[in-house]
Motif scaffolding. Sequence first.
Motif, PDB file in Angstrom:
ATOM      1  N   ILE A 144      32.569  31.504  38.721  1.00  0.00           N
ATOM      2  CA  ILE A 144      31.254  32.013  39.139  1.00  0.00           C
ATOM      3  C   ILE A 144      30.638  31.046  40.149  1.00  0.00           C
ATOM      4  O   ILE A 144      29.993  31.450  41.131  1.00  0.00           O
ATOM      5  CB  ILE A 144      30.327  32.205  37.916  1.00  0.00           C
ATOM      6  CG1 ILE A 144      30.788  33.411  37.079  1.00  0.00           C
ATOM      7  CG2 ILE A 144      28.880  32.400  38.345  1.00  0.00           C
ATOM      8  CD1 ILE A 144      30.610  34.762  37.728  1.00  0.00           C
ATOM      9  N   GLY A 145      30.854  29.758  39.931  1.00  0.00           N
ATOM     10  CA  GLY A 145      30.363  28.764  40.884  1.00  0.00           C
ATOM     11  C   GLY A 145      31.138  28.742  42.187  1.00  0.00           C
ATOM     12  O   GLY A 145      30.722  28.098  43.156  1.00  0.00           O
ATOM     13  N   GLN A 146      32.285  29.459  42.229  1.00  0.00           N
ATOM     14  CA  GLN A 146      33.115  29.512  43.436  1.00  0.00           C
ATOM     15  C   GLN A 146      33.080  30.891  44.091  1.00  0.00           C
ATOM     16  O   GLN A 146      33.952  31.207  44.910  1.00  0.00           O
ATOM     17  CB  GLN A 146      34.569  29.159  43.080  1.00  0.00           C
ATOM     18  CG  GLN A 146      34.767  27.746  42.567  1.00  0.00           C
ATOM     19  CD  GLN A 146      34.534  26.702  43.633  1.00  0.00           C
ATOM     20  OE1 GLN A 146      34.697  26.966  44.819  1.00  0.00           O
ATOM     21  NE2 GLN A 146      34.144  25.509  43.218  1.00  0.00           N
ATOM     22  N   ILE A 147      32.095  31.726  43.732  1.00  0.00           N
ATOM     23  CA  ILE A 147      31.981  33.051  44.351  1.00  0.00           C
ATOM     24  C   ILE A 147      31.884  32.896  45.868  1.00  0.00           C
ATOM     25  O   ILE A 147      31.271  31.952  46.376  1.00  0.00           O
ATOM     26  CB  ILE A 147      30.756  33.801  43.790  1.00  0.00           C
ATOM     27  CG1 ILE A 147      31.105  34.390  42.410  1.00  0.00           C
ATOM     28  CG2 ILE A 147      30.281  34.914  44.708  1.00  0.00           C
ATOM     29  CD1 ILE A 147      29.957  35.079  41.725  1.00  0.00           C
ATOM     30  N   ALA A 148      32.513  33.837  46.585  1.00  0.00           N
ATOM     31  CA  ALA A 148      32.546  33.841  48.063  1.00  0.00           C
ATOM     32  C   ALA A 148      33.497  32.784  48.602  1.00  0.00           C
ATOM     33  O   ALA A 148      33.436  32.440  49.783  1.00  0.00           O
ATOM     34  CB  ALA A 148      31.154  33.668  48.669  1.00  0.00           C
ATOM     35  N   THR A 149      34.417  32.292  47.749  1.00  0.00           N
ATOM     36  CA  THR A 149      35.488  31.410  48.226  1.00  0.00           C
ATOM     37  C   THR A 149      36.823  32.010  47.787  1.00  0.00           C
ATOM     38  O   THR A 149      36.869  33.010  47.067  1.00  0.00           O
ATOM     39  CB  THR A 149      35.349  29.993  47.636  1.00  0.00           C
ATOM     40  OG1 THR A 149      35.619  30.049  46.226  1.00  0.00           O
ATOM     41  CG2 THR A 149      33.952  29.421  47.871  1.00  0.00           C
ATOM     42  N   LEU A 150      37.930  31.361  48.201  1.00  0.00           N
ATOM     43  CA  LEU A 150      39.254  31.861  47.813  1.00  0.00           C
ATOM     44  C   LEU A 150      39.450  31.851  46.300  1.00  0.00           C
ATOM     45  O   LEU A 150      40.189  32.676  45.758  1.00  0.00           O
ATOM     46  CB  LEU A 150      40.346  31.012  48.474  1.00  0.00           C
ATOM     47  CG  LEU A 150      40.706  31.374  49.916  1.00  0.00           C
ATOM     48  CD1 LEU A 150      41.725  30.397  50.459  1.00  0.00           C
ATOM     49  CD2 LEU A 150      41.256  32.788  50.003  1.00  0.00           C
ATOM     50  N   SER A 151      38.800  30.912  45.621  1.00  0.00           N
ATOM     51  CA  SER A 151      38.940  30.853  44.159  1.00  0.00           C
ATOM     52  C   SER A 151      38.541  32.158  43.503  1.00  0.00           C
ATOM     53  O   SER A 151      39.168  32.603  42.542  1.00  0.00           O
ATOM     54  CB  SER A 151      38.068  29.724  43.597  1.00  0.00           C
ATOM     55  OG  SER A 151      38.661  28.485  43.826  1.00  0.00           O
ATOM     56  N   SER A 152      37.489  32.785  44.018  1.00  0.00           N
ATOM     57  CA  SER A 152      37.007  34.024  43.403  1.00  0.00           C
ATOM     58  C   SER A 152      37.925  35.200  43.697  1.00  0.00           C
ATOM     59  O   SER A 152      37.827  36.239  43.040  1.00  0.00           O
ATOM     60  CB  SER A 152      35.587  34.334  43.904  1.00  0.00           C
ATOM     61  OG  SER A 152      35.595  34.604  45.291  1.00  0.00           O
ATOM     62  N   ILE A 153      38.807  35.047  44.667  1.00  0.00           N
ATOM     63  CA  ILE A 153      39.783  36.107  44.956  1.00  0.00           C
ATOM     64  C   ILE A 153      41.054  35.886  44.138  1.00  0.00           C
ATOM     65  O   ILE A 153      41.597  36.805  43.543  1.00  0.00           O
ATOM     66  CB  ILE A 153      40.103  36.146  46.465  1.00  0.00           C
ATOM     67  CG1 ILE A 153      38.830  36.466  47.259  1.00  0.00           C
ATOM     68  CG2 ILE A 153      41.185  37.177  46.767  1.00  0.00           C
ATOM     69  CD1 ILE A 153      38.983  36.369  48.744  1.00  0.00           C
ATOM     70  N   TYR A 154      41.512  34.624  44.095  1.00  0.00           N
ATOM     71  CA  TYR A 154      42.699  34.308  43.299  1.00  0.00           C
ATOM     72  C   TYR A 154      42.397  34.291  41.803  1.00  0.00           C
ATOM     73  O   TYR A 154      43.312  34.363  40.984  1.00  0.00           O
ATOM     74  CB  TYR A 154      43.238  32.934  43.696  1.00  0.00           C
ATOM     75  CG  TYR A 154      43.835  32.862  45.082  1.00  0.00           C
ATOM     76  CD1 TYR A 154      44.396  33.974  45.689  1.00  0.00           C
ATOM     77  CD2 TYR A 154      43.860  31.668  45.786  1.00  0.00           C
ATOM     78  CE1 TYR A 154      44.937  33.913  46.950  1.00  0.00           C
ATOM     79  CE2 TYR A 154      44.415  31.578  47.058  1.00  0.00           C
ATOM     80  CZ  TYR A 154      44.946  32.707  47.637  1.00  0.00           C
ATOM     81  OH  TYR A 154      45.491  32.640  48.886  1.00  0.00           O
ATOM     82  N   HIS A 155      41.117  34.139  41.438  1.00  0.00           N
ATOM     83  CA  HIS A 155      40.718  33.919  40.044  1.00  0.00           C
ATOM     84  C   HIS A 155      41.388  32.664  39.479  1.00  0.00           C
ATOM     85  O   HIS A 155      41.839  32.631  38.328  1.00  0.00           O
ATOM     86  CB  HIS A 155      41.026  35.146  39.177  1.00  0.00           C
ATOM     87  CG  HIS A 155      40.109  36.296  39.451  1.00  0.00           C
ATOM     88  ND1 HIS A 155      40.098  37.441  38.685  1.00  0.00           N
ATOM     89  CD2 HIS A 155      39.150  36.503  40.405  1.00  0.00           C
ATOM     90  CE1 HIS A 155      39.185  38.291  39.159  1.00  0.00           C
ATOM     91  NE2 HIS A 155      38.609  37.741  40.206  1.00  0.00           N
ATOM     92  N   LYS A 156      41.432  31.632  40.318  1.00  0.00           N
ATOM     93  CA  LYS A 156      41.970  30.329  39.931  1.00  0.00           C
ATOM     94  C   LYS A 156      41.031  29.250  40.452  1.00  0.00           C
ATOM     95  O   LYS A 156      40.438  29.413  41.523  1.00  0.00           O
ATOM     96  CB  LYS A 156      43.363  30.102  40.532  1.00  0.00           C
ATOM     97  CG  LYS A 156      44.439  31.034  40.020  1.00  0.00           C
ATOM     98  CD  LYS A 156      45.760  30.740  40.696  1.00  0.00           C
ATOM     99  CE  LYS A 156      46.860  31.682  40.209  1.00  0.00           C
ATOM    100  NZ  LYS A 156      48.143  31.416  40.901  1.00  0.00           N
TER     101      LYS A 156
END
Length: 686
Positions: free
Chosen positions: A348-360
């Motif tokens: 949730i703190g990484q929304i709008a980054t690649l993390s939120s797409i990879y879910h990693k």
Amino acid sequence: FILDSLPKSPPADSREAEGIIERVTPRLQHANSAVVMSAVKVILYYMEVMSGSGAASADSIRNLTRKLAPPLVTLLNSEPEIQYVALRNINLIVQKRPNILENEIKVFFCKYNDPIYVKMEKLEIIIKLVSERNIDQVLLELKEYATEVDVDFVRKSVSAIGRCAVKLERAAERCIGVLLELIQTKVNYVVQESVIVIKDIFRRYPNRYESIIATLCDNLDTLDEPQAKASMIWIIGEYAERIDNADELLDTFLETFEEEDPAVQLQLLTATVKCFLKNPEDTQDMVQRVLDLATEESDNPDLRDRGFIYWRLLSTDPEAAKLVVLGDKPVIEDDTYKLEPHLLNVLIGQIATLSSIYHKPPEAFVVRAHGGGAVPDMSGGIEEEDEEEEEYEDENDVSGGAGSGGGAVDLLDMGGMGISEPKAAAGGTGDVFGDGGSYEPKAVMTQVCSADKSGGLTIMAGFRQVQNTIKMELEIENVGSSVPVSSLAIQLNKNAFGLSPASQQISLNPPIAQGASGACTVDLLVTPAMLAPVPAEQPASPQIQIAIKNMATGNVFYFAANFALEAMFAPDGALDRTAFIDMWKSIDDRKELFGTVSDLPPSSVNIEQVQAKFAANNVFFIARRPVPNAEGQEVVYFSMRTVSGMEFLCECTFKAGVNACKVCIKTEKASYGLLAKAAIESLLRS
């Protein structure tokens, strides 16, 4: 960047958090989707800070929840790529705060022209938002999806119905009713996926819906996938006392025990032991046979170990075996919210980054380069490397030193005959056309679907490449459909070439009335996600499985067409002579494929015309030479490369006055060698 930096500065109290949210909220209306997502991230972070700060903060959070829904919904009206990114982020948001979009489930219903990756992500979110208030609406939608032409999407839709049943106890019976209706369609992959999810429903609600087992047993013949077989075997073993012929059903699976997937073998072993413990008189021989197969014939350590454990239990203490094998099992839980709370907070703190797409989390896929670390010292190895290169040159200088023209091995005996370099040869090939290149590749049309299987339509299909685009050409004759054919939807299953349609919609203008015929073309793309792996040391299958839906009648039909590999040859497949020789040398002779094509048309025994025909199909001329001591024989070399990067080398041998040609193909992609040889033979015969 300003928005992304805000969560890094924790507020002093909830009042400060509210003040920051108030200033950020207008950014939810921004035209740029990245700004909107960053604003959502900031608001979600500060909402977390405000939680637990009294009734006033609770009211503020409810108001903010209402404000967050419209901008998220608006993102779903963007391009498919932005939709996908938004959906991956929304997937996280609804896990953290499902009430934000609990009344907006309709916006996640799939549209007919959504790309498959968008549809799959929407299904995940639908499952997360489904509730007893909207389950009927969702089931109608999922049932409709289960009649689509995309196999993966249909499977996911059927699985979603089962997951809804597991999640909502009061709706489980309605979900099972829909699954039974789908089983009655007798569509192979629908039945198999239904069996898999019904097994999960039985595990979630034991001893409650056994009345449907008879329907499942009626469809045993359609099960050919390991997971579906394993699920059905589990059901038979678990409810053996309620199935009159359970031992006979298991016996049918045991006939092919040694050829089955390990998962199926493990389930067969356990189900047979369960059946024996419940009905020892009739199944003693069967359990002995299974234990022998598992412990003596199998080389799978998991299967052997389980077999020995069961054997020891049954032979020493049958009552203990009953407690172990037939004991109560924990009820499975709904896995809809499958991210751990800690990981979810990080994402949730990484929304709008690649993390939120990879879910990693970032550290799972970002490798940081740390300055000041040790750097390998290569200075001492340069001289040594030069020496190795000199030694390599000496070892390969088989032509006699400086007088050999550079020391290259004339492997194909091309040198010393005044043969042009490939570029010049290509230019010469262009002259052969006479009119600047009038030869146009033609698709070889074959009948792939008869009228009795497609609701009255006879379909011919063929493949070719036009202006660097792979095309599937369809000729459709309306033999028995009273409704004119005006629009079709098409989907390809995963295949050895990674091909998928550029658009799933086919428009026929004018519509094809009964007794008439028409033609259409489907542009194909090479998509890595659609590539079906070829088993090791097995030839790649030319078959492409295709599903078409007649939009006018709703009829869906399936067929397979053999792909012509020449339609996949790329325009950049030309090699220079040196590269060709090096590649020819590097490929093991055991990877050569030979064949003779006879009864060739006159144009295919004239080498200049063959060069022209091949060049039009992106098969590039390298060189030609006469065969020593064989009057009238010539060898011609060609190269080709597919758009997916597979390279093939070709040698064609012609003899004056003989309408035949010997073909030799060399490639590192041995699985596709036969298809390349068939492509060359097809071009020669055309």
